[in-house]
Design a protein around this motif. Sequence first.
Motif, PDB file in Angstrom:
ATOM      1  N   TRP A 285     -23.883   1.127  83.557  1.00 29.67           N
ATOM      2  CA  TRP A 285     -22.934   1.725  84.507  1.00 29.67           C
ATOM      3  C   TRP A 285     -22.099   2.805  83.814  1.00 29.67           C
ATOM      4  O   TRP A 285     -21.604   3.723  84.479  1.00 29.67           O
TER       5      TRP A 285
ATOM      6  N   GLY B 146     -14.660  -9.129  79.747  1.00 29.33           N
ATOM      7  CA  GLY B 146     -13.872 -10.181  80.397  1.00 29.33           C
ATOM      8  C   GLY B 146     -14.308 -11.566  79.955  1.00 29.33           C
ATOM      9  O   GLY B 146     -13.475 -12.417  79.589  1.00 29.33           O
TER      10      GLY B 146
ATOM     11  N   ARG C 138      -5.402  -2.157  73.631  1.00 26.14           N
ATOM     12  CA  ARG C 138      -5.197  -3.267  72.696  1.00 26.14           C
ATOM     13  C   ARG C 138      -4.748  -2.822  71.308  1.00 26.14           C
ATOM     14  O   ARG C 138      -4.191  -3.611  70.544  1.00 26.14           O
TER      15      ARG C 138
ATOM     16  N   PRO D  93     -10.477   3.008  80.763  1.00 22.10           N
ATOM     17  CA  PRO D  93      -9.386   3.875  81.182  1.00 22.10           C
ATOM     18  C   PRO D  93      -8.768   3.321  82.472  1.00 22.10           C
ATOM     19  O   PRO D  93      -9.446   2.640  83.237  1.00 22.10           O
TER      20      PRO D  93
ATOM     21  N   PRO E 279     -16.021  -2.327  85.864  1.00 23.66           N
ATOM     22  CA  PRO E 279     -16.312  -0.905  85.585  1.00 23.66           C
ATOM     23  C   PRO E 279     -15.154  -0.024  86.057  1.00 23.66           C
ATOM     24  O   PRO E 279     -14.478  -0.329  87.051  1.00 23.66           O
TER      25      PRO E 279
ATOM     26  N   VAL F 162     -12.864 -14.290  88.815  1.00 25.31           N
ATOM     27  CA  VAL F 162     -13.310 -13.524  89.992  1.00 25.31           C
ATOM     28  C   VAL F 162     -14.627 -12.862  89.606  1.00 25.31           C
ATOM     29  O   VAL F 162     -14.685 -12.108  88.631  1.00 25.31           O
ATOM     30  N   SER F 163     -15.676 -13.146  90.393  1.00 21.92           N
ATOM     31  CA  SER F 163     -17.004 -12.677  89.999  1.00 21.92           C
ATOM     32  C   SER F 163     -17.898 -12.510  91.219  1.00 21.92           C
ATOM     33  O   SER F 163     -17.709 -13.184  92.229  1.00 21.92           O
TER      34      SER F 163
HETATM   35  P1  NDP Z   1     -19.823  -5.077  81.756  1.00 19.88           P
HETATM   36  O1  NDP Z   1     -20.833  -4.326  82.511  1.00 19.88           O
HETATM   37  O2  NDP Z   1     -20.288  -5.929  80.625  1.00 19.88           O
HETATM   38  O3  NDP Z   1     -19.035  -6.053  82.747  1.00 19.88           O
HETATM   39  C1  NDP Z   1     -18.479  -5.601  83.945  1.00 19.88           C
HETATM   40  C2  NDP Z   1     -18.492  -6.742  84.959  1.00 19.88           C
HETATM   41  O4  NDP Z   1     -17.917  -6.236  86.156  1.00 19.88           O
HETATM   42  C3  NDP Z   1     -19.881  -7.218  85.352  1.00 19.88           C
HETATM   43  O5  NDP Z   1     -20.379  -8.201  84.485  1.00 19.88           O
HETATM   44  C4  NDP Z   1     -19.633  -7.768  86.737  1.00 19.88           C
HETATM   45  O6  NDP Z   1     -19.076  -9.077  86.622  1.00 19.88           O
HETATM   46  C5  NDP Z   1     -18.501  -6.896  87.272  1.00 19.88           C
HETATM   47  N1  NDP Z   1     -18.972  -5.892  88.228  1.00 19.88           N
HETATM   48  C6  NDP Z   1     -18.568  -5.813  89.512  1.00 19.88           C
HETATM   49  N2  NDP Z   1     -19.152  -4.804  90.137  1.00 19.88           N
HETATM   50  C7  NDP Z   1     -19.983  -4.220  89.248  1.00 19.88           C
HETATM   51  C8  NDP Z   1     -20.892  -3.134  89.336  1.00 19.88           C
HETATM   52  N3  NDP Z   1     -21.052  -2.418  90.455  1.00 19.88           N
HETATM   53  N4  NDP Z   1     -21.583  -2.810  88.238  1.00 19.88           N
HETATM   54  C9  NDP Z   1     -21.447  -3.489  87.094  1.00 19.88           C
HETATM   55  N5  NDP Z   1     -20.587  -4.543  86.961  1.00 19.88           N
HETATM   56  C10 NDP Z   1     -19.867  -4.909  88.038  1.00 19.88           C
HETATM   57  O7  NDP Z   1     -18.707  -4.058  81.286  1.00 19.88           O
HETATM   58  P2  NDP Z   1     -17.630  -4.255  80.132  1.00 19.88           P
HETATM   59  O8  NDP Z   1     -17.154  -5.658  80.156  1.00 19.88           O
HETATM   60  O9  NDP Z   1     -18.162  -3.725  78.869  1.00 19.88           O
HETATM   61  O10 NDP Z   1     -16.454  -3.249  80.596  1.00 19.88           O
HETATM   62  C11 NDP Z   1     -15.550  -3.601  81.626  1.00 19.88           C
HETATM   63  C12 NDP Z   1     -14.258  -2.810  81.442  1.00 19.88           C
HETATM   64  O11 NDP Z   1     -13.660  -3.192  80.231  1.00 19.88           O
HETATM   65  C13 NDP Z   1     -14.446  -1.290  81.380  1.00 19.88           C
HETATM   66  O12 NDP Z   1     -13.405  -0.665  82.056  1.00 19.88           O
HETATM   67  C14 NDP Z   1     -14.393  -0.985  79.912  1.00 19.88           C
HETATM   68  O13 NDP Z   1     -13.904   0.319  79.650  1.00 19.88           O
HETATM   69  C15 NDP Z   1     -13.429  -2.045  79.424  1.00 19.88           C
HETATM   70  N6  NDP Z   1     -13.654  -2.415  78.026  1.00 19.88           N
HETATM   71  C16 NDP Z   1     -12.598  -2.427  77.176  1.00 19.88           C
HETATM   72  C17 NDP Z   1     -12.760  -2.761  75.871  1.00 19.88           C
HETATM   73  C18 NDP Z   1     -11.584  -2.789  74.963  1.00 19.88           C
HETATM   74  O14 NDP Z   1     -11.776  -2.993  73.765  1.00 19.88           O
HETATM   75  N7  NDP Z   1     -10.369  -2.630  75.469  1.00 19.88           N
HETATM   76  C19 NDP Z   1     -14.083  -3.098  75.322  1.00 19.88           C
HETATM   77  C20 NDP Z   1     -15.135  -3.122  76.321  1.00 19.88           C
HETATM   78  C21 NDP Z   1     -14.901  -2.776  77.615  1.00 19.88           C
HETATM   79  P3  NDP Z   1     -19.535 -10.281  87.577  1.00 19.88           P
HETATM   80  O15 NDP Z   1     -21.011 -10.480  87.318  1.00 19.88           O
HETATM   81  O16 NDP Z   1     -18.699 -11.399  87.130  1.00 19.88           O
HETATM   82  O17 NDP Z   1     -19.256  -9.848  88.976  1.00 19.88           O
END
Ligand code: NDP
Length: 367
Positions: A195, A42, A156, A129, A106, A62-63
């Motif tokens: 995660w 994101g 994408r 997914p 996640p 949103v975070s």
């Molecule tokens: P990250 O762990 O890097 O980021 C997830 C973010 O979600 C965290 O930084 C946090 O943001 C927030 N969050 C809220 N609750 C939780 C929790 N319980 N545990 C962990 N994080 C939480 O994951 P990714 O960005 O790599 O992946 C996010 C989604 O994007 C997944 O569904 C993944 O499959 C998808 N994705 C898609 C890609 C693509 O090419 N289409 C590539 C990579 C990922 P905050 O601190 O702001 O609250």
Amino acid sequence: MTIERRDVLRSAAMLGLGLAAPAIGQPTRKLGYAIVGLGYYGLGVIIPQFAKCAHSRLAAVVSGDRAKAERVAREHGLSPQAIYSYANFDSIRDNPDVDIVYVCLPNGLHAEYTIRAARAGKHVLCEKPMAVSVAEGQAMIAACKTANRKLMIGYRCHFEPFNREAMRLARSGAAGKIRFVRSEHGFVQGDPGAWRLKRALSGGGSLMDMGVYSLQAAHYMTGEEPVAVTARESTDRRDPRFAEVEDMIDWTLEFPSGAIAGCLSMYSANQNRILLMGDKGRIELEPATRYDGNRMWTGRDGREREVTPPDAQANQFAGQLDHLADCAVSGREPIVSGEEGLRDMAIIKAIYRSAREGRTVRLERGA
Ligand code: NDP
């Protein structure tokens, strides 16, 4: 006959006819996105893309991390009112600047935030997914329908120029009758605390992550819906990373035409490749589904000709973001709808079942 240069040129001409351009509406203003989850994807990948968008802009974040959200808001010229926590997320309904919510959380949180966003009257782009179960996917679609909002899945590759060119070549018959697609995606998952390795947040292992690319490619390269799946899993359960989820899973999809796809996902080796074999030639991509640097070849029995799509520089992320903005304005359905995400959830469920039960599982059409 091998895949000829004229096929590539014909395909290029199709691009010129607009087949390459997912944009289908003409918004008179840029639609505002709220990014939910300021993590790797994101924050690191998506937010910078708004600078390249024609119809989309960043409107809110949103975070769960206020300090991070304030920093991001400052960097992107957002007011403090454009920062939401997970607790007050529902009040986003009162923010007319936000048209679309992009769920980058996640996997296990996709359904909750998609449904809350729809109830707040926002269109939704949800990362892949779609969810962690078929029931969740159905509830997400229902919530968006009830709210009369669009739901799109973050597939994408449908906006990535090399994959789009490969789809067009395959559809044009450039490789002849499609007989087999090989699609393999993996990376070495090194962090045991991630995660992605916790079932409650991921819904599963490599299949729920890189496996989605393999599954999607099997679908968009053949243009068919599978009717049966046979899967096999290989996981070293003594490895602490794989206490809850699978490492490697390979599966075979059977299609009505007789074509077969052999797919693989894994968390223990790096791989990123798609290969289509037809009775007149082949189309190969490697790397196939990266953010950039993808390459493609055609040939009769090898990599004879490298193919560079005319729109090779097109930005897949901007294409994706603008496509949903266009759909929101025009009322059209996104090319990667919630229904497509749900279809994949049903296939994923069948893959796991086949691996668990050691037998072929037949798929209900439209399941
Ligand atoms: P990250 O762990 O890097 O980021 C997830 C973010 O979600 C965290 O930084 C946090 O943001 C927030 N969050 C809220 N609750 C939780 C929790 N319980 N545990 C962990 N994080 C939480 O994951 P990714 O960005 O790599 O992946 C996010 C989604 O994007 C997944 O569904 C993944 O499959 C998808 N994705 C898609 C890609 C693509 O090419 N289409 C590539 C990579 C990922 P905050 O601190 O702001 O609250």
